[in-house]
Design a protein around this motif. Sequence first.
Motif, short mmCIF file in Angstrom:
data_model
loop_
_atom_site.label_atom_id
_atom_site.label_comp_id
_atom_site.label_asym_id
_atom_site.label_seq_id
_atom_site.Cartn_x
_atom_site.Cartn_y
_atom_site.Cartn_z
N THR A 53 -3.09 -8.19 0.62
CA THR A 53 -2.96 -8.96 -0.61
C THR A 53 -3.55 -10.36 -0.48
O THR A 53 -4.32 -10.82 -1.34
CB THR A 53 -1.48 -9.07 -1.02
OG1 THR A 53 -0.93 -7.76 -1.15
CG2 THR A 53 -1.33 -9.81 -2.33
N ALA A 57 -6.85 -11.89 -2.30
CA ALA A 57 -6.77 -13.07 -3.16
C ALA A 57 -7.78 -14.13 -2.74
O ALA A 57 -8.40 -14.78 -3.59
CB ALA A 57 -5.36 -13.65 -3.13
N HIS A 60 -11.29 -12.78 -3.73
CA HIS A 60 -11.53 -12.55 -5.15
C HIS A 60 -10.73 -13.52 -6.02
O HIS A 60 -9.97 -13.12 -6.90
CB HIS A 60 -11.15 -11.11 -5.53
CG HIS A 60 -11.95 -10.07 -4.82
ND1 HIS A 60 -11.63 -9.62 -3.56
CD2 HIS A 60 -13.06 -9.38 -5.21
CE1 HIS A 60 -12.51 -8.71 -3.20
NE2 HIS A 60 -13.39 -8.54 -4.17
N CYS A 64 -8.70 -12.94 -9.85
CA CYS A 64 -7.32 -13.35 -10.14
C CYS A 64 -7.28 -14.28 -11.35
O CYS A 64 -6.41 -14.14 -12.22
CB CYS A 64 -6.71 -14.04 -8.93
SG CYS A 64 -6.54 -13.00 -7.47
N PHE A 68 -5.40 -13.43 -14.89
CA PHE A 68 -4.35 -14.29 -15.41
C PHE A 68 -4.72 -14.83 -16.79
O PHE A 68 -3.89 -14.92 -17.69
CB PHE A 68 -4.11 -15.46 -14.46
CG PHE A 68 -3.08 -16.44 -14.96
CD1 PHE A 68 -1.73 -16.15 -14.88
CD2 PHE A 68 -3.46 -17.64 -15.53
CE1 PHE A 68 -0.78 -17.04 -15.35
CE2 PHE A 68 -2.52 -18.53 -16.02
CZ PHE A 68 -1.17 -18.23 -15.93
N VAL A 216 -9.38 -6.30 -10.52
CA VAL A 216 -8.93 -6.79 -9.21
C VAL A 216 -8.86 -5.64 -8.21
O VAL A 216 -8.75 -4.47 -8.60
CB VAL A 216 -7.54 -7.46 -9.31
CG1 VAL A 216 -7.60 -8.69 -10.20
CG2 VAL A 216 -6.49 -6.49 -9.83
N LEU A 220 -4.20 -6.19 -5.23
CA LEU A 220 -3.84 -7.27 -6.15
C LEU A 220 -3.37 -6.76 -7.51
O LEU A 220 -2.96 -7.55 -8.35
CB LEU A 220 -5.04 -8.20 -6.36
CG LEU A 220 -5.43 -9.10 -5.20
CD1 LEU A 220 -6.69 -9.89 -5.54
CD2 LEU A 220 -4.30 -10.05 -4.84
N CYS A 224 -1.26 -9.16 -10.17
CA CYS A 224 -2.01 -9.64 -11.33
C CYS A 224 -1.50 -9.05 -12.64
O CYS A 224 -1.50 -9.73 -13.67
CB CYS A 224 -3.50 -9.33 -11.15
SG CYS A 224 -4.29 -10.39 -9.91
N THR A 227 1.68 -10.79 -13.83
CA THR A 227 1.56 -12.09 -14.49
C THR A 227 1.75 -11.98 -16.00
O THR A 227 1.98 -12.98 -16.67
CB THR A 227 0.19 -12.74 -14.22
OG1 THR A 227 -0.85 -11.88 -14.70
CG2 THR A 227 0.00 -13.00 -12.74
N TRP A 396 5.66 -11.56 -7.62
CA TRP A 396 4.36 -11.32 -7.00
C TRP A 396 4.54 -10.87 -5.56
O TRP A 396 3.86 -9.93 -5.10
CB TRP A 396 3.52 -12.59 -7.02
CG TRP A 396 3.19 -13.13 -8.37
CD1 TRP A 396 3.36 -12.49 -9.57
CD2 TRP A 396 2.64 -14.42 -8.67
NE1 TRP A 396 2.93 -13.30 -10.59
CE2 TRP A 396 2.50 -14.49 -10.07
CE3 TRP A 396 2.26 -15.51 -7.90
CZ2 TRP A 396 1.99 -15.63 -10.72
CZ3 TRP A 396 1.75 -16.63 -8.52
CH2 TRP A 396 1.61 -16.68 -9.92
#
Length: 561
Positions: A53, A57, A60, A64, A68, A216, A220, A224, A227, A396
């Motif tokens: 993870t 992140a 990428h 993310c 979001f 993603v 992730l 993601c 969110t 998360w």
Amino acid sequence: MSETKGSSELHGSEHEDHAKVEKVEVHQDEVLHNPELMNDAFEGENAEHSMGTWEAAKRHPWACFWAFMMCFTIVSFPRISTRYAAMHDNAQFWPPSVMESFDMFLNGNFVALPSFQKHYGVPDGKGGWVIPTRWQSALFQAGQCGAFVGVFLAGPVTNKLGYRYTTLFALVLMNATIFISFFANSLTLLTVGQALEGVPWGFFIANSPAYASEIVPISLRGACTATLQMSWSIGSIIVAGATYGFNKGTDEWSWRIPLALQWIFPTPLMILVWFAPESPWWLIRRGRKEEALRSIKRLGTNDPADAQRSLAMIERTVEIEANMGGAPTLLDLLKGTDLRRTIITCLMYASQNFAGNLIANQATYFFEQAGISPDRAFQLNLINSCLQFVANILSWFLTSWFGRRTIYLYGTATNITLLVILGICASIAQSSATNYAQAVLGILISFGYALSLGPISYTIIAETSSVRLRALSTGVGRAAYYVAEIPMIYLASQMLNTTGWNLAGKCGYVWAGTAVVCWVLAYFGLPEFKHRSYRELDILFNRKVPARQFKKTVIDVRDNE
């Protein structure tokens, strides 16, 4: 490792074929019959599986950010609740705070504002004013009805235009429809405005989880898509602050200014969405390989070789699904193994009304029952919203450590326990201590829902359907949410209203019972999706693997069934 094809091989004439792929889906079997491209697809999928993870992140960050950003469109859903109604004697129809769980729309607070009641209401016979119950009901339901239409429109429009242009269209529509509500001079026009605003809201809620899940890496997807729930909390904080700031207003601006606050979000979001990359999965389904490759690079895969591998992996999955069916239609959701996936999506959405969400935001009601002043109750509302935000952030990490099925089952079981304790607290001899205990339990239920059930539901919803049907599936699933919501509005109002059943905290027994049903259905029907590529999920569903065996079943990277 194969070289990237030139534009002449992929499209012939770039400008000529670009127009064609806008109208016709292009499906080719090049990847499935080309050993070199298949090796790229194998390596691309293995690379995503091996990526943790935190590593994903770091590699990428833009993926993310765009995930979001798309989920942030949900913040523009106004969420002012009816809890103000609990604090005024002439607001007798809707129970305090119940609509926070149901009502995403900026109207519930208005029926209890003295200035709003005086402007639109009728004399109540006690020297005050009241909004007729038929108009309360119309205001509360208008937005949901519009959103119900929007979620059904979202799938076909997204399949045609893509996530980016569909979201831009919805944001423009949102800006336009706010004018109707803001300048409304009658309850009729305000109701119409809320109904029309609901249509773009339906687009947002249908597309946000689907887009986030597609851009993603595998590791992730959980964080993601979770969110989305955090965006609800951000909106709730903003709304709680606005409500607290205007709850003492005596003129029309006490409700018009909160309506105007909706304009804060659409225009900045339109600018961001204009620069957002389209989902490479959607582009591949339209035959636009070069654009898909550019999107992959913009999302964080800078190395050309890695980008080509990711492209091959996506194209392989899309072609496998294309061989199972042609252009996606709503009827496809009810055929073969896709029916099972549709049922899971609908149950996940509908269960949000049964497994804790309905009582998650009722802490303020219990404080008000304990004799807390209206101002303090609004302060507690703001605190509760902030705690939900903290819980969403913690979720998360939860999605990184535990599986989707695990989080849902344990989160539901926790809520069931708290709901039963809440019912017990309301059943014994009442005192200030029991009222405070109920209020604390309400906050704990709210926190638990924001930590587990809420975020993980959106992750499951985003991962369940096939890529080919995802835009349609998330829309129909959200429609199931609204269908389940309608009778629950009546039930919840009856349970908590002092002129109804007046169960107060005893409603915990009822919601614990419905949550048990959700837990049983999930235990036998909810698979584990964590660490699974979309190709693997397609194969698991096509093999009709039982839900409890998903995690243990091994899928070879070479399987194309």
